[in-house]
Design an enzyme around this catalytic site. Structure first.
Site, short mmCIF file in Angstrom:
data_model
loop_
_atom_site.label_atom_id
_atom_site.label_comp_id
_atom_site.label_asym_id
_atom_site.label_seq_id
_atom_site.Cartn_x
_atom_site.Cartn_y
_atom_site.Cartn_z
N CYS A 22 0.84 -1.19 0.00
CA CYS A 22 0.00 0.00 0.00
C CYS A 22 0.88 1.24 0.00
O CYS A 22 2.11 1.17 0.05
CB CYS A 22 -0.92 0.01 1.22
SG CYS A 22 -0.05 0.14 2.79
N CYS A 25 3.43 1.67 2.75
CA CYS A 25 4.70 0.98 2.53
C CYS A 25 5.64 1.85 1.72
O CYS A 25 6.84 1.96 2.01
CB CYS A 25 4.47 -0.35 1.82
SG CYS A 25 3.38 -1.51 2.67
N ASP A 466 9.91 25.25 -34.41
CA ASP A 466 10.99 25.42 -35.36
C ASP A 466 10.43 25.15 -36.76
O ASP A 466 9.38 24.52 -36.90
CB ASP A 466 12.12 24.45 -35.03
CG ASP A 466 13.27 24.56 -36.02
OD1 ASP A 466 13.69 25.68 -36.30
OD2 ASP A 466 13.71 23.50 -36.51
#
Length: 782
Positions: A22, A25, A466
């Site tokens: 989870c 953790c 460009d």
């Protein structure tokens, strides 16, 4: 490990972290690693990996020890080598292609479960389901409750509580040893509490009477003379959580499908040709400069240049380009492409991690290792969420007991809080969406470096374009040919001009010769004698007995050619005059033509609320002509690399969110200066390295697709987080006041994680906007 620049030498180390379940953790591992001086870490729950940036004097052993102290099982991920090493004499040969990515759930993937672990998980789930089914049916259908039914349920529930839930108990105990509380802590406590209360009810609360009947309700009840048993909750919690984990794992494997398909494109063997002989060679033994054979239907083993043969290549899995690409001698080919036609002899130019396919895979893997801003917030919340839930459960239990409520109702409410308040969905909300989106983008030829790039794409409101190589092809080509009335004719003039230009090295000359060769219906162009090139003027020679000149036009042209000359100059094209035996026969206008999708790309960007700005080093007339064709109002000509970077700074200083698209070295400074840099995949390595997004297929229309994909991804992440937070905001209060039973809480908790992952998986099927038929393609420009 990979080195990074900076005043203090730093490296990056990848770790596989097993045992995380989870967001709590994740938070714990990150905190533990960050306690080491100079270390920063980003942990991904969906991939099970930790990316650690640290000084060179911090060893990998210190990182592994820190993760172990957090209560998890770490493993070092070896970095990719620059090129394939010689084949080992023992053990399986390593592929020279890109290594299997960390989120690819394959046996070779250290981050994913092995086949044996996956098999054990399936067996555990199946046995658990078989044991749970009778307990759930008997507990939920009072009509089926026979004498001593509760004792049969106890016998069936005991293995589930002990064996099926053992992984939760083990991880919870491991966390307890390290003073950590995670989702497994909540599940383990919920199961133990439900089972312990049931034991009390059976042995001391009167529920063990042979003739006991227990009505079923989704909502907890209390106040009866006989204490209720909660064996159905004790077995349902492990069953639903294991089922949710199984569905989660299957769905998460789907989000990494794109990376697995990229890794699968790497060839294992290659047929090399040396001294006229062919032999099969393991791909890891191939070195740059060697020639190899690609037969029809085979994949190109690695990047190279065609030496002989011609064919069409399918690049759809690499660049997202659906149409086959014709290749012949001198043309570059990409490893992983499928040969659709003839036999090719290719000279290898890159192998191993240096190939384009390996770089694409690396970029996608890098993107999935990062975190969006919203996920970082979710991880911080999860770090205090589980301890807060434990405190809340104890508080609720004490409150109800202190208020004189039935102990059964108090225990039920506390257990429901423990079970329902799982932060698993929080941990999966962002990484699963990022995995699905970056994988889908890779399939469409859009490579995004990380979640920060996605967030920047979402907010871009001006894009600096460009011209050469981005809006245009970057190659001179013939745009139109105007012949003199009553002369030798267009075809003959082009044929003679192409013949004399065969001896020229000038880009204009090569463009004329190439155009004439394609247009020739009578075979090869004739030869040229007495060829002479006059710098700044043109070329001349004798072709089939005629004196042919291709030169800059002067004054005194025929009316038709004079008009064509004026039109060419207005369109910023380069005109050349074709004279045959002293007579003006044709005017050829050449230019760097717009890419087929440039008009559609600019139009789609404007519709998305992104303002296009043209910045080019070309002259004013050329820039204005291109801008006029595309409907761009803001134009900056004669822009040096420093000028482009200054333009970006000026726009950003005005509060704009600026993206820059370029393909050359001269664009690198502006790409790095912008909020978001976008490089054409056909551009230079410098430009690609400075960019945040790379358009692999070189199609500028992909820019609009990238913006739409970014917006869709971040919307998906926001929806996931709203659901994850909202789920807990609703269910925890319901459980606290006794309106949510433990079994229903377990089902809701598992469903929340599955729904989050399923919502993310929708990104795998995201489609770009269809191209509108009949859209203008754009005319020529220089």
């Amino acid at each position: 490990m990979t080195a990074e620049g900076g005043t203090v030498a730093r490296v990056t180390t990848d770790l596989v972290v097993r045992g995380m379940t989870c967001a709590a953790c994740v938070n714990r591992v990150e905190k533990r690693l960050s306690r080491i001086d100079g270390v920063t870490a980003s942990v991904n729950l969906a991939t099970g990996r930790a990316r650690v940036h640290h000084p060179v004097d911090v060893t990998a052993e210190a990182l592994l020890a820190a993760v172990e102290k957090a209560g998890y099982e770490p493993e070092l991920v070896p970095p990719p080598v620059p090129r394939a090493a010689p084949r080992a004499t023992t053990g399986p040969a390593a592929s020279a292609g890109p290594a299997a990515p960390a989120d690819a759930d394959t046996p070779e993937d250290p981050a994913g479960p092995t086949r044996e672990e996956a098999r054990k998980d399936r067996e555990r789930l199946l046995i658990t389901a078989l044991l749970c089914l009778p307990v759930l049916v008997l507990s939920m259908v009072p009509a089926l409750q026979f004498r001593n039914w509760q004792w049969l349920c106890l016998v069936l529930a005991a293995p589930v509580v002990v064996w099926s839930a053992w992984p939760f108990h083990l991880r919870a105990a491991r966390g307890l040893r390290h003073s950590a509380a995670t989702m497994d802590t909540l599940v383990s406590l919920g199961v133990i509490a439900s089972f312990a209360w049931s034991l009390y009810a059976l042995f001391l609360g009167g529920a063990g009477d042979p003739g006991m009947r227990m009505p079923f309700s989704l909502l907890p009840s209390a106040g009866t003379e006989v204490a209720h048993v909660y064996l159905e909750a004790a077995v349902a919690v492990p069953l639903f959580v294991l089922t949710g984990r199984h569905l989660e794992a299957r769905a998460r494997r789907g989000t990494g499908a794109a990376l697995r398909s990229l890794a699968g494109l790497a060839a294992k063997d290659v047929t090399v040709r040396e001294d006229g002989r062919e032999r099969l060679l393991p791909i890891e033994e191939l070195v740059p400069g060697q020639g190899f054979v690609v037969r029809p239907g085979e994949r190109v083993a690695t990047d190279g240049v065609v030496v002989s043969g011609s064919s069409a290549l399918d690049l759809s899995l690499i660049t997202g380009e659906s149409d086959p690409v014709e290749v012949g001698p001198g043309r570059a080919v990409v490893g992983g492409a499928v040969n659709m036609g003839g036999l090719l002899l290719v000279q290898a130019t890159a192998v191993g991690a240096d190939t384009r396919l390996a770089r694409i895979t690396h970029l996608v893997t890098e993107a999935q290792a990062g975190k969006a801003r919203a996920q970082r917030l979710a991880d911080r919340v999860a770090g205090v969420f589980v301890p807060a839930v434990l405190s809340l459960a104890v508080t609720v239990l004490g409150f109800w007991l202190g208020a004189g409520a039935d102990p059964q109702a108090a225990v039920t409410a506390a257990v429901a809080i423990l079970v329902v308040a799982c932060p698993c969905a929080l941990g999966l909300a962002t990484p699963t969406a990022l995995m699905a989106a970056t994988g889908r983008g890779a399939r469409l030829g859009i490579l995004v470096k990380g979640p920060q790039s996605l967030e920047a794409l979402r907010h871009v409101d001006v894009i600096v374009l460009d011209k050469t190589g981005t809006l245009t092809t970057g190659h001179m080509s013939v745009v139109r040919v105007t012949e003199t009335a009553g002369g030798i004719g267009r075809d003959t003039a082009v044929r003679l001009a192409g013949a004399v230009e065969q001896g020229s090295e000038h880009p204009l000359g090569r463009a004329v010769a190439s155009y004439a060769q394609r247009a020739a219906a009578r075979g090869p162009l004739p030869g040229v004698a007495g060829f002479l090139a006059v710098p700044g003027s043109g070329v001349t020679g004798i072709v089939e007995g005629r004196r042919v000149e291709v030169r800059t036009p002067g004054e005194g042209l025929p009316a038709s050619l004079a008009q064509a000359l004026a039109e060419a100059e207005a369109a910023a094209l380069t005109p050349v005059l074709v004279r045959v035996d002293g007579f003006d026969e044709a005017l050829i206008a050449l230019g760097d033509v717009l890419r087929p999708g440039s008009y559609r790309a600019v139009d789609r960007l404007r519709r998305l609320g992104v303002e296009p700005v043209l910045a080019t080093g070309d002259r004013e007339a050329t820039a204005r002509a291109v801008a006029r064709e595309l409907g761009i109002t803001e134009v900056h000509a004669h822009c040096s690399p420093e000028g482009k970077a200054a333009l970006v700074r000026e726009l950003r200083g005005g509060g704009r969110r600026v993206a820059v698209i370029g393909d050359g070295v001269n664009d690198a400074a502006a790409l790095a200066e912008a909020d978001l840099g976008i490089a054409m995949g056909s551009g230079t390595d410098v430009a690609i390295g400075a960019a945040d997004v790379t358009l692999v297929r070189g199609d500028i229309e992909a820019v609009a697709d990238a913006v739409r994909l970014a917006r869709r991804t971040l919307a998906t992440i926001r929806l996931n987080l709203v659901w994850a937070f909202g789920y807990n905001a609703v269910t925890v209060p319901l459980a606290a006041v006794g309106l949510l039973g433990p079994m229903l809480a377990a089902a809701a908790m598992s469903a929340s994680s599955v729904l989050v992952v399923a919502n993310s998986l929708r990104l795998r099927t995201w489609q770009p906007a269809p191209r509108r038929p009949g859209s203008p393609v754009g005319k020529a420009s220089r």
